[in-house]
Design an enzyme around this catalytic site. Structure first.
Site, PDB file in Angstrom:
ATOM      1  N   GLU A 142      53.014  59.611  36.536  1.00 29.69           N
ATOM      2  CA  GLU A 142      54.342  59.544  35.868  1.00 29.69           C
ATOM      3  C   GLU A 142      54.868  60.353  34.644  1.00 29.69           C
ATOM      4  O   GLU A 142      54.074  59.981  34.367  1.00 29.69           O
ATOM      5  CB  GLU A 142      54.698  58.366  36.336  1.00 29.69           C
ATOM      6  CG  GLU A 142      56.145  57.752  36.051  1.00 29.69           C
ATOM      7  CD  GLU A 142      56.433  56.512  36.387  1.00 29.69           C
ATOM      8  OE1 GLU A 142      56.096  55.861  37.292  1.00 29.69           O
ATOM      9  OE2 GLU A 142      57.771  56.298  36.363  1.00 29.69           O
TER      10      GLU A 142
ATOM     11  N   GLU B  95      48.620  50.293  37.688  1.00 30.95           N
ATOM     12  CA  GLU B  95      48.686  51.116  36.513  1.00 30.95           C
ATOM     13  C   GLU B  95      47.480  51.020  35.700  1.00 30.95           C
ATOM     14  O   GLU B  95      46.830  49.889  35.096  1.00 30.95           O
ATOM     15  CB  GLU B  95      50.448  50.731  36.029  1.00 30.95           C
ATOM     16  CG  GLU B  95      51.170  51.263  36.620  1.00 30.95           C
ATOM     17  CD  GLU B  95      52.805  49.700  35.777  1.00 30.95           C
ATOM     18  OE1 GLU B  95      52.470  50.619  34.320  1.00 30.95           O
ATOM     19  OE2 GLU B  95      53.111  50.315  36.501  1.00 30.95           O
TER      20      GLU B  95
ATOM     21  N   ASP C  29      57.022  48.185  42.487  1.00 30.21           N
ATOM     22  CA  ASP C  29      57.488  46.456  41.378  1.00 30.21           C
ATOM     23  C   ASP C  29      58.527  47.082  41.145  1.00 30.21           C
ATOM     24  O   ASP C  29      59.368  46.164  40.480  1.00 30.21           O
ATOM     25  CB  ASP C  29      56.449  46.315  40.480  1.00 30.21           C
ATOM     26  CG  ASP C  29      56.089  47.315  39.600  1.00 30.21           C
ATOM     27  OD1 ASP C  29      56.238  47.993  39.071  1.00 30.21           O
ATOM     28  OD2 ASP C  29      55.277  46.750  38.709  1.00 30.21           O
ATOM     29  N   SER C  30      58.843  48.417  40.904  1.00 30.87           N
ATOM     30  CA  SER C  30      60.609  48.695  41.236  1.00 30.87           C
ATOM     31  C   SER C  30      61.402  47.730  41.378  1.00 30.87           C
ATOM     32  O   SER C  30      62.707  47.785  41.065  1.00 30.87           O
ATOM     33  CB  SER C  30      60.610  49.893  41.109  1.00 30.87           C
ATOM     34  OG  SER C  30      60.247  50.031  42.581  1.00 30.87           O
TER      35      SER C  30
ATOM     36  N   ASP D 284      52.561  47.053  45.057  1.00 30.57           N
ATOM     37  CA  ASP D 284      52.087  47.364  43.990  1.00 30.57           C
ATOM     38  C   ASP D 284      51.794  46.221  42.962  1.00 30.57           C
ATOM     39  O   ASP D 284      52.709  45.216  43.164  1.00 30.57           O
ATOM     40  CB  ASP D 284      53.587  47.537  43.277  1.00 30.57           C
ATOM     41  CG  ASP D 284      53.039  48.797  42.205  1.00 30.57           C
ATOM     42  OD1 ASP D 284      51.877  49.025  41.644  1.00 30.57           O
ATOM     43  OD2 ASP D 284      54.544  48.986  41.818  1.00 30.57           O
TER      44      ASP D 284
ATOM     45  N   LYS E 281      48.600  49.566  44.558  1.00 32.12           N
ATOM     46  CA  LYS E 281      48.231  50.363  43.188  1.00 32.12           C
ATOM     47  C   LYS E 281      48.563  49.577  42.432  1.00 32.12           C
ATOM     48  O   LYS E 281      48.993  48.410  42.132  1.00 32.12           O
ATOM     49  CB  LYS E 281      49.925  51.228  43.493  1.00 32.12           C
ATOM     50  CG  LYS E 281      50.076  51.955  42.279  1.00 32.12           C
ATOM     51  CD  LYS E 281      51.155  52.903  42.657  1.00 32.12           C
ATOM     52  CE  LYS E 281      52.317  52.391  42.367  1.00 32.12           C
ATOM     53  NZ  LYS E 281      52.915  52.319  40.973  1.00 32.12           N
TER      54      LYS E 281
HETATM   55  O1  KIV Z   1      57.142  50.602  41.510  1.00 34.92           O
HETATM   56  C1  KIV Z   1      57.409  51.560  41.240  1.00 34.92           C
HETATM   57  O2  KIV Z   1      58.874  52.176  42.462  1.00 34.92           O
HETATM   58  C2  KIV Z   1      56.777  52.662  41.012  1.00 34.92           C
HETATM   59  C3  KIV Z   1      57.221  54.440  41.291  1.00 34.92           C
HETATM   60  C4  KIV Z   1      58.266  54.725  40.567  1.00 34.92           C
HETATM   61  C5  KIV Z   1      55.842  55.597  41.938  1.00 34.92           C
HETATM   62  O3  KIV Z   1      55.015  52.983  40.725  1.00 34.92           O
END
Ligand code: KIV
Length: 278
Positions: free
Chosen positions: A184, A117, A46-47, A85, A115
C-alpha cells in the site's frame, strides 16, 4: 458461476503473468454483485470501520464486527475467494491470540484466508498461523492500523533505507509462509522491485502498475464514499450523487402524492367502504 479460486490458482496467476483483481466487500448484496462481475478475490477489509461503520480510523473495529460482515459476504458470494482482515489488537498481542482470532474467520464466517498488517515484526505470528492451517496475506507499506507511527496516511519507502526495509519485510513474509502481499502506498518502482523479488503475488493499492494485482476499496471505486478520496483511487462511477438525486426524487414524489401511483398500489372492490359498512 465461476469455480471458487484456490491459493494454487492465485499463485499460478503470478507465474503466468495474469493480473489479479481484489475488491473490498462488507455485505451480501455487494459481495454478490462483485462476484458476478468476476473479481478474483473479495477482501472484507477493516476499512469497514471507516466506509460503513462511521469510525474515523480502522483502529476501533472489533473482531465481532468483522465476523458479522465477513459472514454476510460469504453468504452473498458462496463461490468467491474471501479474505478476512484481522483488526488492530487481535494478532499483535501474540501467536495464540492470532490463531484463535484468525480461526474465527474460517470457522464462523467461512473465509478462505486472513490478512494482517506488518513486516518482520509479525513474521513469527504468520508462521504460527500458517502452521495452524490459516492462510495468511501480508500487508506492508502504508499500514493504516499503525498510520500514526508512520507519520500519517502518506507514501512509504521513499528513501533508500525505508525501501530496503520494505524489500526485507516482503522477503521475510514470503519465507514466513504468506501466500500474497498487499503493498500500500509506495513508489511504483519499489512496487516493481518487490514484485520481482518475491515469488508470491503482490496486490497493490497505490503501489503502481507493476504489482501482480490490484485492490481498491469498492466504495471508492464506485464513488460512494465522499469524506476522503486518496490520490491513488480511480473512481469508475459516482454513485453518491446518483443516490442523493434518487432520494430527493422520492421525497418529492411522496410529498406531492406522486408516489405510490397506480402501478405500485393494489386494487380492491370499488365499493369497499360500503362493504365494510363505513
Ligand atoms: O481494509 C482494507 O480495505 C484494506 C485494503 C485497503 C487493502 O486493507
Amino acid at each position: 458461476m465461476a469455480k471458487r479460486k484456490t491459493i494454487a490458482d492465485i499463485l499460478a496467476m503470478k507465474k503466468e503473468g495474469v493480473k489479479i483483481t481484489m475488491l473490498t466487500a462488507y455485505d451480501a448484496a455487494m459481495a454478490s454483485m462483485l462476484a458476478a462481475s468476476d473479481v478474483d478475490m473479495l477482501l472484507v477489509g477493516d476499512s469497514l470501520g471507516m466506509v460503513v461503520l462511521g469510525y474515523d480510523s480502522t483502529v476501533p473495529v472489533t473482531m465481532d464486527e468483522m465476523i458479522h460482515h465477513a459472514g454476510a459476504v460469504r453468504r452473498g458470494a458462496p463461490g468467491a475467494f474471501v479474505v478476512g482482515d484481522m483488526p488492530f489488537g487481535t494478532y499483535n498481542s501474540g501467536k495464540r491470540d492470532a490463531i484463535i482470532n484468525g480461526s474465527r474467520f474460517l470457522k464462523e464466517a467461512g473465509c478462505d484466508a486472513i490478512k494482517l498488517e506488518g513486516g518482520l515484526e509479525v513474521c513469527e505470528t504468520v508462521t504460527a498461523m500458517v502452521q495452524a492451517g490459516i492462510s495468511v496475506m501480508g500487508h506492508i507499506g502504508l499500514t493504516p492500523q499503525t498510520a500514526t507511527q508512520l507519520g500519517g496516511y502518506k507514501v512509504q519507502g521513499r528513501d533508500v533505507e525505508a525501501a530496503k526495509k520494505l524489500v526485507e519485510d516482503a522477503r521475510a513474509l514470503e519465507k514466513a509462509g504468506a501466500f500474497a502481499l498487499v503493498l500500500e502506498c509506495i513508489p511504483d518502482e519499489l512496487g516493481r522491485i518487490i514484485s520481482e523479488e518475491t515469488g508470491i503475488p503482490t496486490i497493490g493499492i497505490g503501489a503502481g502498475v507493476h504489482c501482480d494485482g490490484q485492490v481498491l476499496v469498492t466504495h471508492d471505486l464506485l464513488g460512494m464514499f465522499e469524506k476522503f478520496i486518496p490520490g491513488f483511487v480511480k473512481t469508475y462511477c459516482k454513485l453518491a450523487p446518483t443516490i442523493k438525486e434518487a432520494v430527493a426524487d422520492y421525497n418529492n414524489d411522496v410529498r406531492n402524492s406522486a408516489f405510490p401511483g397506480e402501478a405500485h398500489s393494489f386494487s380492491s372492490e370499488s365499493d369497499l367502504r360500503s362493504l365494510l359498512g363505513l
